[in-house]
Design a protein around this motif. Structure first.
Motif, short mmCIF file in Angstrom:
data_model
loop_
_atom_site.label_atom_id
_atom_site.label_comp_id
_atom_site.label_asym_id
_atom_site.label_seq_id
_atom_site.Cartn_x
_atom_site.Cartn_y
_atom_site.Cartn_z
N THR A 150 9.93 6.56 0.00
CA THR A 150 10.57 7.84 -0.23
C THR A 150 10.82 8.46 1.14
O THR A 150 9.88 8.69 1.91
CB THR A 150 9.69 8.77 -1.09
N TYR A 164 4.19 14.84 -2.98
CA TYR A 164 4.42 16.16 -3.58
C TYR A 164 5.19 17.02 -2.59
O TYR A 164 4.88 17.00 -1.39
CB TYR A 164 3.08 16.82 -3.91
N ASP A 193 16.41 18.03 -5.44
CA ASP A 193 16.00 18.12 -6.84
C ASP A 193 16.33 19.48 -7.45
O ASP A 193 16.40 19.60 -8.67
CB ASP A 193 14.49 17.86 -6.97
N THR A 242 8.27 19.15 -6.89
CA THR A 242 8.38 17.79 -7.42
C THR A 242 7.13 17.01 -7.08
O THR A 242 6.58 17.14 -5.98
CB THR A 242 9.60 17.06 -6.82
N VAL A 262 6.21 12.93 -7.26
CA VAL A 262 6.62 11.55 -7.55
C VAL A 262 5.41 10.65 -7.38
O VAL A 262 4.85 10.56 -6.28
CB VAL A 262 7.75 11.09 -6.60
N THR A 271 8.14 10.88 -12.30
CA THR A 271 8.44 12.14 -11.61
C THR A 271 8.15 13.32 -12.52
O THR A 271 8.48 13.30 -13.71
CB THR A 271 9.92 12.19 -11.19
N LYS A 272 7.53 14.35 -11.92
CA LYS A 272 7.30 15.62 -12.63
C LYS A 272 8.01 16.72 -11.86
O LYS A 272 7.80 16.89 -10.65
CB LYS A 272 5.79 15.93 -12.68
N TRP A 273 8.89 17.48 -12.54
CA TRP A 273 9.56 18.63 -11.96
C TRP A 273 8.98 19.91 -12.56
O TRP A 273 8.73 19.98 -13.77
CB TRP A 273 11.06 18.61 -12.24
#
Length: 291
Positions: A232, A250, A196, A218, A220, A280-282
């Motif tokens: 994943t 995480y 990522d 990250t 998810v 998803t959070k970056w």
């Protein structure tokens, strides 16, 4: 112990061309540092290319080994303990790895929030893209067969509430976060192993790193239960997390100086029954500024 430093082959081409033109190694290190690369990593990569040129041997292609100054485990941003305060809810920690930092979390989103995200995202889905390492442009690729879309940061009150919660869980300021990305994987869809963090081997990524710093973590979160497949996968860690609604995986892979950890390599196994939805959070290591 040694740390594997990975870089895009295009960075190697750039180094070779500039060394051939007589550029001083120190100047090349300075340019790489300006683009967000860790000082030790930049110095080691440039030294490897300069040494290969001096000895008349082939330079490294996309990685070098860098001896660790200390073997201490990375300091996690994720809060310690079996439960994390998400502000408006308590997040359960089902599994945790210290090096590299990785954790399986529960109760990140509730069922209504998952359904709402799916319905808001559905009419905005487009074929998912990957960043072309040569150009930095988003391209549709057979390496990722999902559909996706992005919400703007705090686009509405519902999204803003989730942004605040996830930022709290990830223990970084709200402004460091990129907008939420929702992905939909139909039956048979998945993604190949990838990182990522941004590779500084093209102008677009270098500009993004200069604006906002490197991606460092990250989160998810799974928006539905997947009957079969869709895990994943982390090949370097030998673990796989099951997609269960409201749960999340995480992981951290970057420090405050731009160094990244290649062990964060991950993939989405193909969905063999049903479908898979994730959000998803970056996070960046400083305030995110979009192009």
């Amino acid at each position: 112990m040694a740390r594997l430093i990975r870089f895009a082959p295009q960075l190697g081409h750039w180094l070779t061309a500039n060394l051939d033109r007589g550029q001083a190694p120190a100047a090349l290190v300075g340019t790489m540092r300006q683009q967000g690369m860790d000082a030790r990593a930049a110095e080691a990569v440039v030294a490897a290319y300069a040494d290969a040129r001096r000895r008349g041997i082939a330079p490294p292609v996309d990685s070098i080994e860098l001896a660790d100054e200390a073997a201490a485990a990375p300091v996690a941003r994720l809060a310690p303990g079996t439960r994390i305060d998400g502000g408006d809810r308590e997040i359960a920690v089902h599994m945790r790895i210290d090096d590299p930092v990785c954790a399986s979390l529960g109760n990140v989103l509730d069922a209504d929030e998952c359904r709402t995200l799916i319905e808001l995202a559905r009419p905005r889905l487009k074929p998912s893209t990957l960043v072309d390492p040569a150009t930095g442009q988003d391209i549709v690729s057979d390496k990722r067969s999902s559909w996706g879309m992005f919400f703007r940061l705090a686009e509405n009150e519902f999204i803003a509430r989730l942004d605040r919660r996830l930022s709290r869980v990830m223990n970084l300021p709200l402004d460091n976060g990129e907008g939420l990305q929702v992905l939909h994987y139909p039956t048979g869809a998945g993604s190949e192993p990838h990182h990522d963090y941004l590779q500084p081997g093209n102008a677009a990524n270098r500009e993004s790193i200069a604006r906002s710093g490197q991606r460092v973590s990250t989160l998810v979160t799974y928006l539905n239960d997947v009957p079969a497949g869709g895990q994943t996968l982390f090949p370097a860690l030998g673990i796989a997390t099951s997609p269960l609604r409201g749960n999340a995986i995480y992981f951290e892979y970057g420090d405050d100086h731009g160094a990244v950890d290649a062990r964060s390599l991950h993939a989405s196994a193909a969905v063999t029954q049903g479908e898979k939805w994730v959000v998803t959070k970056w996070m960046r290591n400083r305030r995110f500024v979009s192009a």
